[in-house]
Structure formats: C-alpha cells, structure tokens
Design an enzyme around this catalytic site. Structure first.
Site, PDB file in Angstrom:
ATOM      1  N   ASP A   1      -6.549  -6.295   4.817  1.00  0.00           N
ATOM      2  CA  ASP A   1      -5.916  -4.974   4.719  1.00  0.00           C
ATOM      3  C   ASP A   1      -5.935  -4.305   6.083  1.00  0.00           C
ATOM      4  O   ASP A   1      -7.012  -4.049   6.642  1.00  0.00           O
ATOM      5  CB  ASP A   1      -6.693  -4.133   3.692  1.00  0.00           C
ATOM      6  CG  ASP A   1      -6.107  -2.745   3.487  1.00  0.00           C
ATOM      7  OD1 ASP A   1      -4.982  -2.480   3.961  1.00  0.00           O
ATOM      8  OD2 ASP A   1      -6.796  -1.928   2.837  1.00  0.00           O
TER       9      ASP A   1
ATOM     10  N   MET B   1      -9.043   8.206  -0.048  1.00  0.00           N
ATOM     11  CA  MET B   1      -9.821   8.630   1.135  1.00  0.00           C
ATOM     12  C   MET B   1     -10.320  10.051   0.931  1.00  0.00           C
ATOM     13  O   MET B   1      -9.566  10.912   0.469  1.00  0.00           O
ATOM     14  CB  MET B   1      -8.935   8.590   2.388  1.00  0.00           C
ATOM     15  CG  MET B   1      -8.304   7.245   2.661  1.00  0.00           C
ATOM     16  SD  MET B   1      -7.399   7.272   4.220  1.00  0.00           S
ATOM     17  CE  MET B   1      -6.605   5.664   4.189  1.00  0.00           C
TER      18      MET B   1
ATOM     19  N   ASP C   1      -4.897   3.687  -1.685  1.00  0.00           N
ATOM     20  CA  ASP C   1      -5.969   4.045  -0.750  1.00  0.00           C
ATOM     21  C   ASP C   1      -6.515   5.430  -1.084  1.00  0.00           C
ATOM     22  O   ASP C   1      -5.825   6.441  -0.913  1.00  0.00           O
ATOM     23  CB  ASP C   1      -5.432   4.036   0.682  1.00  0.00           C
ATOM     24  CG  ASP C   1      -5.172   2.628   1.179  1.00  0.00           C
ATOM     25  OD1 ASP C   1      -6.087   1.790   1.091  1.00  0.00           O
ATOM     26  OD2 ASP C   1      -4.040   2.365   1.634  1.00  0.00           O
TER      27      ASP C   1
ATOM     28  N   SER D   1       0.846  -1.198   0.000  1.00  0.00           N
ATOM     29  CA  SER D   1       0.000   0.000   0.000  1.00  0.00           C
ATOM     30  C   SER D   1       0.875   1.240   0.000  1.00  0.00           C
ATOM     31  O   SER D   1       1.694   1.440   0.910  1.00  0.00           O
ATOM     32  CB  SER D   1      -0.885   0.014   1.248  1.00  0.00           C
ATOM     33  OG  SER D   1      -1.436   1.311   1.401  1.00  0.00           O
TER      34      SER D   1
ATOM     35  N   HIS E   1      -1.474  -1.330  -4.090  1.00  0.00           N
ATOM     36  CA  HIS E   1      -2.731  -0.953  -3.436  1.00  0.00           C
ATOM     37  C   HIS E   1      -2.747   0.567  -3.231  1.00  0.00           C
ATOM     38  O   HIS E   1      -1.820   1.135  -2.645  1.00  0.00           O
ATOM     39  CB  HIS E   1      -2.808  -1.682  -2.102  1.00  0.00           C
ATOM     40  CG  HIS E   1      -4.056  -1.474  -1.322  1.00  0.00           C
ATOM     41  ND1 HIS E   1      -5.216  -2.198  -1.526  1.00  0.00           N
ATOM     42  CD2 HIS E   1      -4.332  -0.630  -0.289  1.00  0.00           C
ATOM     43  CE1 HIS E   1      -6.139  -1.819  -0.672  1.00  0.00           C
ATOM     44  NE2 HIS E   1      -5.642  -0.865   0.105  1.00  0.00           N
TER      45      HIS E   1
ATOM     46  N   MET F   1     -12.215   4.515  -0.126  1.00  0.00           N
ATOM     47  CA  MET F   1     -12.807   4.823   1.185  1.00  0.00           C
ATOM     48  C   MET F   1     -13.452   6.195   1.054  1.00  0.00           C
ATOM     49  O   MET F   1     -12.944   7.199   1.567  1.00  0.00           O
ATOM     50  CB  MET F   1     -11.724   4.769   2.269  1.00  0.00           C
ATOM     51  CG  MET F   1     -11.323   3.351   2.624  1.00  0.00           C
ATOM     52  SD  MET F   1      -9.738   3.278   3.478  1.00  0.00           S
ATOM     53  CE  MET F   1      -8.625   3.326   2.079  1.00  0.00           C
TER      54      MET F   1
ATOM     55  N   HIS G   1      -8.613   1.148  -3.577  1.00  0.00           N
ATOM     56  CA  HIS G   1      -9.475   0.907  -2.417  1.00  0.00           C
ATOM     57  C   HIS G   1     -10.172   2.227  -2.105  1.00  0.00           C
ATOM     58  O   HIS G   1      -9.567   3.134  -1.544  1.00  0.00           O
ATOM     59  CB  HIS G   1      -8.588   0.430  -1.252  1.00  0.00           C
ATOM     60  CG  HIS G   1      -9.319   0.243   0.038  1.00  0.00           C
ATOM     61  ND1 HIS G   1      -8.664   0.083   1.242  1.00  0.00           N
ATOM     62  CD2 HIS G   1     -10.649   0.185   0.326  1.00  0.00           C
ATOM     63  CE1 HIS G   1      -9.545  -0.062   2.213  1.00  0.00           C
ATOM     64  NE2 HIS G   1     -10.761   0.007   1.686  1.00  0.00           N
TER      65      HIS G   1
ATOM     66  N   MET H   1     -11.474  -5.729   6.054  1.00  0.00           N
ATOM     67  CA  MET H   1     -10.573  -4.797   6.749  1.00  0.00           C
ATOM     68  C   MET H   1     -10.164  -5.398   8.093  1.00  0.00           C
ATOM     69  O   MET H   1     -11.013  -5.850   8.867  1.00  0.00           O
ATOM     70  CB  MET H   1     -11.262  -3.449   6.990  1.00  0.00           C
ATOM     71  CG  MET H   1     -11.470  -2.596   5.752  1.00  0.00           C
ATOM     72  SD  MET H   1      -9.980  -2.198   4.845  1.00  0.00           S
ATOM     73  CE  MET H   1      -9.024  -1.270   6.053  1.00  0.00           C
TER      74      MET H   1
HETATM   75  O1  LIG Z   1      -6.873   0.937   3.751  1.00  0.00           O
HETATM   76  C1  LIG Z   1      -5.977   1.090   4.545  1.00  0.00           C
HETATM   77  C2  LIG Z   1      -6.156   1.931   5.759  1.00  0.00           C
HETATM   78  O2  LIG Z   1      -7.441   2.402   5.799  1.00  0.00           O
HETATM   79  C3  LIG Z   1      -4.736   0.357   4.305  1.00  0.00           C
HETATM   80  O3  LIG Z   1      -4.560  -0.024   2.976  1.00  0.00           O
HETATM   81  C4  LIG Z   1      -3.458   0.831   4.931  1.00  0.00           C
HETATM   82  O4  LIG Z   1      -2.653   1.516   4.049  1.00  0.00           O
HETATM   83  C5  LIG Z   1      -2.690  -0.351   5.431  1.00  0.00           C
HETATM   84  O5  LIG Z   1      -1.560   0.115   6.071  1.00  0.00           O
HETATM   85  P1  LIG Z   1      -0.805  -0.779   7.152  1.00  0.00           P
HETATM   86  O6  LIG Z   1      -1.796  -1.087   8.235  1.00  0.00           O
HETATM   87  O7  LIG Z   1      -0.364  -2.029   6.418  1.00  0.00           O
HETATM   88  O8  LIG Z   1       0.320   0.067   7.585  1.00  0.00           O
HETATM   89 FE   LIG Z   2      -6.488  -0.049   1.876  1.00  0.00          FE
END
Ligand SMILES: O=C(CO)[C@@H](O)[C@H](O)COP(=O)(O)O
Ligand SMILES: [Fe+2]
Length: 221
Positions: free
Chosen positions: A174, A36, A34, A8, A32, A67, A65, A136
């Site tokens: 994740d 947000m 994210d 990620s 990956h 969010m 992903h 999650m």
């Molecule tokens: O979607 C998410 C957080 O919301 C993840 O994708 C985080 O980026 C994972 O990070 P780590 O917990 O592996 O540091």
């Molecule tokens: Fe994520």
C-alpha cells in the site's frame, strides 16, 4: 496466487463515495478505506459512521486500514458494522493478539500493518493470527506519495515466511503502487495491491484497475 486489486478511496471524491466505488465495482476485488485520526498520522479522513454507511452502498467488501492511535479500542467495531477486513498497525496496537482475535470473532478478516521503517521480525509469530499482512510502501498518511523501493526486500522475506509456514495469509502492499511499480511488488511476492492515485487519478478508473491486474499477473502474482 491470484492478484487482488484494492482501489483506495482516499483519492476519490469524498462527497460521492458510493458513486466512486460503483465505478470500479465490476473490475476490482475489494475497496480499501483509509481511516486516519490525525494522531497516528498527520491527516484526518473518516471513521465508523461513514464505514457503516458505505458498507450498505458498496457491492464490494470493505478493507478498513486503521491508521489510528488506539486500534485496540476501535478495531472490533469496524468488523461489527460490516467491514470485510480490518487492519491494525503494529506500531499502534498495545494488545495486538487480543485485538486481532476480536476482529476475527466479529466476523472480519484480520490484518496487521507495518510501516516502512518497522522490521518484520518482532511480528513473525503473529502470522498465525492474521489473514493479511500489510507492508506499507510509503510513510502512512497521504495518497500520491512516491513508492519506497527499500521495502521490497521485506516483501520478499514476508512471502518466504508465509510460504515456508504454508499459511493462507494475503500479502498487501500500500502506497505508490502504480502501473510503473506494481510489477516490482508482484515479483517480490505481494498478491494484494492497494492503489489510490493510480486508480482514482486516472481518466478511466475501471480501465486503470484492469491494467494494474494485467501487469501484476504478468509479473507472477
Ligand atoms: O494508506 C494509505 C496512505 O497512508 C494508502 O492507502 C493511500 O491511499 C495509497 O494511495 P496511493 O499512494 O496509491 O495514491
Ligand atoms: Fe491504506
């Protein structure tokens, strides 16, 4: 079932995204991303224009992903700009079947994400509409959080369901996935492992990916 490692970039240097992706491109499977919006989660990262650019600079396909509060409005556009996979959250989507179908119609894999406190059961009938189920293992919003073991029974149930229905759905975990926790995830039946801090917080991100894969495969993924 082969383990797939998705670093990620939430834990990468956002000013050097293409270089950060290149660091892990020979060892990881997908990247990956994210997204947000500061509404669905209390954090703001990046959106469509950055994904559209990163697609052109990444040797690996992007797993977006989302969010965000209104995935029905935005998800197909991520597929249209070249994301290989787009995941919407069950808690946010108002018309998940229509949106998942639109993602597939735009040429991407369709994913459904479920938060730690959200039960799987209301969404079981959607398994036939998706290519990946994301469970999650932290509350979404931030990298570097502690892995929630309480999600593991849900991972086990999801794997049983996927198996009993003979579906080709990938099962992604994740949040807090690391060299310490990945074996538990693999034993429970996950086959796609997102890792932010465990990869980009390491001195050698590529080596961290290799270690995660070795541990997941040794545990049965
Ligand atoms: O979607 C998410 C957080 O919301 C993840 O994708 C985080 O980026 C994972 O990070 P780590 O917990 O592996 O540091
Ligand atoms: Fe994520």
């Amino acid at each position: 079932m082969a383990a797939k490692i998705f670093p990620s970039i939430l834990s990468a240097d956002f000013a050097r995204l293409a270089e950060e992706v290149a660091l892990i491109s020979d060892d990881a499977d997908w990247v990956h991303v994210d997204v947000m919006d500061n509404h669905f989660v209390p954090n703001l990262t990046l959106g469509l224009p950055v994904v559209e650019s990163l697609v052109k600079h990444s040797a690996l396909p992007l797993d977006c992903h989302l969010m965000i509060e209104d995935p029905d409005r935005w998800a197909p556009a991520y597929a249209e700009v070249g994301a290989g996979s787009v995941t919407i959250h069950a808690e946010a989507a108002k018309a998940p079947i229509r949106t998942l179908r639109a993602i597939r119609a735009a040429g991407a894999r369709a994913g459904l994400g479920i938060n730690p406190a959200t039960p799987l059961e209301p969404y079981e009938e959607l398994l036939g509409e998706i290519d990946m189920l994301l469970l999650m293992t932290v509350e979404p919003g931030f990298g570097g959080q502690k892995f929630l073991d309480l999600v593991l029974p849900k991972v086990r149930r999801a794997r049983q369901l996927i198996k009993s229905r003979d579906l080709a759905v990938w099962l992604q975990v994740d949040g807090g996935v690391s060299a310490e926790t990945i074996e538990r995830c693999a034993e429970a039946g996950a086959d796609v492992f997102v890792a932010g801090n465990a990869v980009y917080g390491a001195d050698d991100p590529a080596e961290a990916v290799r270690l995660l894969r070795a541990k997941a495969e040794a545990a049965g993924a």
